[in-house]
Scaffold this motif. Structure first.
Motif, mmCIF file in Angstrom:
data_model
loop_
_atom_site.group_PDB
_atom_site.id
_atom_site.type_symbol
_atom_site.label_atom_id
_atom_site.label_comp_id
_atom_site.label_asym_id
_atom_site.label_seq_id
_atom_site.Cartn_x
_atom_site.Cartn_y
_atom_site.Cartn_z
ATOM 1 N N ILE A 13 0.921 -1.291 -0.054
ATOM 2 C CA ILE A 13 -0.267 0.025 0.046
ATOM 3 C C ILE A 13 0.892 1.258 0.083
ATOM 4 C CG2 ILE A 13 -1.861 -1.208 1.365
ATOM 5 C CD1 ILE A 13 -0.885 0.442 3.668
ATOM 6 N N ASP A 14 0.041 2.314 -0.245
ATOM 7 C CA ASP A 14 0.893 3.623 -0.515
ATOM 8 C C ASP A 14 1.021 3.898 1.314
ATOM 9 O OD1 ASP A 14 1.697 6.319 -0.109
ATOM 10 O OD2 ASP A 14 0.368 6.828 -1.839
ATOM 11 N N PRO A 15 2.156 4.299 1.572
ATOM 12 C CA PRO A 15 2.277 4.809 3.017
ATOM 13 C C PRO A 15 1.408 5.628 3.478
ATOM 14 C CG PRO A 15 4.505 4.325 2.135
ATOM 15 C CD PRO A 15 3.657 4.301 1.044
ATOM 16 N N ALA A 16 1.042 6.753 2.735
ATOM 17 C CA ALA A 16 0.147 7.720 3.058
ATOM 18 C C ALA A 16 -1.264 7.097 3.533
ATOM 19 C CB ALA A 16 0.030 8.723 1.951
ATOM 20 N N THR A 17 -1.650 6.090 2.878
ATOM 21 C CA THR A 17 -3.022 5.395 3.452
ATOM 22 C C THR A 17 -2.858 4.698 4.795
ATOM 23 O OG1 THR A 17 -2.620 3.352 2.218
ATOM 24 C CG2 THR A 17 -3.430 5.349 0.891
ATOM 25 N N LEU A 18 -1.929 4.614 5.395
ATOM 26 C CA LEU A 18 -1.796 3.528 6.653
ATOM 27 C C LEU A 18 -2.783 4.037 7.779
ATOM 28 C CD1 LEU A 18 -0.357 1.124 7.793
ATOM 29 C CD2 LEU A 18 1.184 2.841 8.817
ATOM 30 N N GLY A 19 -2.713 5.263 8.126
ATOM 31 C CA GLY A 19 -3.563 5.833 9.036
ATOM 32 C C GLY A 19 -3.091 5.457 10.470
ATOM 33 N N THR A 20 -4.029 5.668 11.570
ATOM 34 C CA THR A 20 -3.759 5.240 13.168
ATOM 35 C C THR A 20 -3.431 3.791 13.157
ATOM 36 O OG1 THR A 20 -5.214 7.113 13.557
ATOM 37 C CG2 THR A 20 -4.702 5.520 15.593
ATOM 38 N N ALA A 286 -4.248 15.209 28.666
ATOM 39 C CA ALA A 286 -4.402 15.697 30.138
ATOM 40 C C ALA A 286 -3.056 16.343 30.692
ATOM 41 C CB ALA A 286 -5.093 14.752 31.097
ATOM 42 N N ARG A 287 -1.867 15.413 29.942
ATOM 43 C CA ARG A 287 -0.566 16.206 30.411
ATOM 44 C C ARG A 287 0.165 17.174 29.434
ATOM 45 N NH1 ARG A 287 -1.699 11.299 32.247
ATOM 46 N NH2 ARG A 287 -0.555 10.536 34.342
ATOM 47 N N GLY A 288 -0.701 17.615 28.612
ATOM 48 C CA GLY A 288 -0.473 18.825 27.820
ATOM 49 C C GLY A 288 0.299 18.300 26.495
ATOM 50 N N VAL A 289 0.169 17.210 26.164
ATOM 51 C CA VAL A 289 0.677 16.490 24.737
ATOM 52 C C VAL A 289 -0.251 17.257 23.798
ATOM 53 C CG1 VAL A 289 1.464 14.615 23.163
ATOM 54 C CG2 VAL A 289 1.926 14.704 25.851
ATOM 55 N N ALA A 290 0.468 17.791 22.896
ATOM 56 C CA ALA A 290 -0.513 18.383 21.740
ATOM 57 C C ALA A 290 -0.732 17.293 20.862
ATOM 58 C CB ALA A 290 0.427 19.621 20.825
ATOM 59 N N GLU A 291 -1.871 17.677 20.070
ATOM 60 C CA GLU A 291 -2.609 16.974 18.964
ATOM 61 C C GLU A 291 -1.630 16.527 17.820
ATOM 62 O OE1 GLU A 291 -5.400 15.161 19.070
ATOM 63 O OE2 GLU A 291 -5.784 16.111 20.984
ATOM 64 N N LYS A 292 -0.756 17.454 17.519
ATOM 65 C CA LYS A 292 0.055 17.099 16.486
ATOM 66 C C LYS A 292 1.226 16.333 16.831
ATOM 67 C CE LYS A 292 3.887 19.530 13.611
ATOM 68 N NZ LYS A 292 4.229 20.791 13.343
ATOM 69 N N GLN A 293 1.553 16.329 18.179
ATOM 70 C CA GLN A 293 2.466 15.119 18.771
ATOM 71 C C GLN A 293 1.728 13.802 18.790
ATOM 72 O OE1 GLN A 293 3.378 17.296 22.314
ATOM 73 N NE2 GLN A 293 5.548 16.680 21.958
ATOM 74 N N LEU A 294 0.483 13.765 19.130
ATOM 75 C CA LEU A 294 -0.115 12.572 18.882
ATOM 76 C C LEU A 294 -0.122 12.049 17.678
ATOM 77 C CD1 LEU A 294 -3.084 13.286 21.560
ATOM 78 C CD2 LEU A 294 -0.765 12.062 22.104
ATOM 79 N N HIS A 295 -0.567 12.780 16.878
ATOM 80 C CA HIS A 295 -0.512 12.432 15.302
ATOM 81 C C HIS A 295 0.808 11.779 15.222
ATOM 82 C CE1 HIS A 295 -0.641 12.879 11.099
ATOM 83 N NE2 HIS A 295 -2.086 12.496 10.998
ATOM 84 N N ARG A 296 1.563 12.230 15.581
ATOM 85 C CA ARG A 296 2.952 11.840 15.087
ATOM 86 C C ARG A 296 3.077 10.362 15.472
ATOM 87 N NH1 ARG A 296 8.756 15.198 15.328
ATOM 88 N NH2 ARG A 296 10.008 13.566 14.136
ATOM 89 N N ASN A 301 4.753 7.957 13.008
ATOM 90 C CA ASN A 301 5.738 7.048 13.232
ATOM 91 C C ASN A 301 5.485 5.507 12.834
ATOM 92 O OD1 ASN A 301 6.916 9.311 14.455
ATOM 93 N ND2 ASN A 301 6.491 8.757 16.703
ATOM 94 N N PRO A 302 4.520 5.002 12.914
ATOM 95 C CA PRO A 302 4.125 3.752 12.412
ATOM 96 C C PRO A 302 4.538 3.948 10.905
ATOM 97 C CG PRO A 302 2.569 4.216 13.882
ATOM 98 C CD PRO A 302 3.340 5.484 13.784
ATOM 99 N N ARG A 303 4.177 4.713 10.134
ATOM 100 C CA ARG A 303 4.271 4.964 8.900
ATOM 101 C C ARG A 303 6.061 4.874 8.482
ATOM 102 N NH1 ARG A 303 1.361 9.717 6.812
ATOM 103 N NH2 ARG A 303 2.983 11.085 7.681
#
Length: 312
Positions: A13-20, A286-296, A301-303
């Motif tokens: 598959i194209d890596p861009a399609t992997l997702g969460t 709740a510990r202040g981790v931003a959505e951008k970091q969670l997406h990464r 990261n898995p991608r």
């Protein structure tokens, strides 16, 4: 296989399609089939129930999981492909040898050279497992049974490294309750594998910031993949550690739950495949981790780990 692709049980598959993505899970696993083990550790052999459990994960926004069952503990390539079709999930299959007590006799681990073992992996990676045509997209989980690596385990680690170099696939380890993942990393580096192609598994089973920082500073990935299996106070400690590492600028972190026993299914009172998305990510927010970091952590990261950059 072509460059810049991720290999799933249904093909590239194209890596861009992997997702969460969950980076360390099991769909089929039998851990009791070794001498001296009398419990029934493993997952129900029920595809309809698996679809039910996985559908709950997709309903949360999950798109993919890495299935690290290997020969000797119940890997089912064809059935994984069927599950992928039924659920719409991208499923990435592992290969290799788990840990010494579980090495299957048919693999002749004791009688094959390191290069012969590597050839065995490369054959699967290029042509498919068990005559199914279903190809692995990662090597692992490659394990140590104790806090050290036995002689047989060393040979399997070196074989995994040589196969990784020949195919481009990353390696995922089983490294529990100690810093043994660093010893695995030593072996992989001796064989010429770049640390950023190594995912040290079960990092949350050894709650040591010193261990985490050492592995990350060396360039390896950490997989916090027993999430949901610990008492609440321990889980809070792990989430604190992850938030600390992120605050220090570390980012080579991935998540999972390592669902591998009947009681971990939601039907039987466990967290199923949904604890990371339902509890871990809210805990980090709740510990202040931003959505951008969670997406990464859950998408980018898995991608990066699973994308095959080059194959000879």
């Amino acid at each position: 296989m072509s460059a810049g692709r991720i290999v799933t049980v249904l093909g590239e598959i194209d890596p861009a399609t992997l997702g969460t993505t969950l980076m360390h899970e099991h769909l089929y696993i039998r851990l009791w089939e070794i001498p001296g083990r009398f419990d029934v550790a493993g997952l129900p052999d029920d595809d309809d129930l698996l679809v039910e459990e996985l559908t709950a994960f997709t309903a949360q926004g999950g798109n993919a999981l890495v299935e690290l069952t290997v020969p000797g503990i119940g890997r089912e390539p064809a059935r994984m492909a069927a599950l992928a079709r039924r659920t719409g999930l991208h499923i990435v299959m592992g290969c290799g040898w788990y840990r010494q007590p579980y090495y299957p006799a048919a693999e002749d681990v004791d009688r094959r050279s390191v290069d012969q073992l590597a050839d065995r992996l490369v054959e699967e990676i290029r042509h498919g497992a068990d005559g199914t045509g279903v190809r692995p997209g990662i090597i692992g989980e490659i394990g140590a049974d104790k806090s050290w690596i036995s002689a047989q385990e060393e040979r399997c680690h070196r074989a995994a490294a040589r196969a990784s170099r020949r195919t481009g696939l990353a390696i995922a380890t089983h490294s529990v309750g100690s810093d043994v993942g660093l010893h695995a990393l030593d072996l992989f580096e001796e064989e010429g594998v770049a640390p950023d192609r190594v995912v040290i598994g079960h990092a949350d089973s050894h709650p040591s910031l010193a261990f985490y920082r050492t592995a990350l500073d060396r360039g390896a990935w950490l997989s916090f993949d027993n999430l949901g299996a610990f008492p609440p106070a321990y889980t809070e400690r792990i989430l604190d550690a992850v938030a600390t590492l992120l605050g220090e600028g570390h980012h080579r972190i991935v998540f999972s739950q390592d669902v591998c026993k009947r009681d971990m299914f939601a039907l039987f009172g466990g967290n199923g495949y949904g604890y990371v998305l339902g509890s871990v990510l809210p805990g980090l927010r709740a510990r202040g981790v931003a959505e951008k970091q969670l997406h990464r952590l859950t998408v980018e990261n898995p991608r990066e780990v699973l994308t095959v950059a080059a194959v000879d």
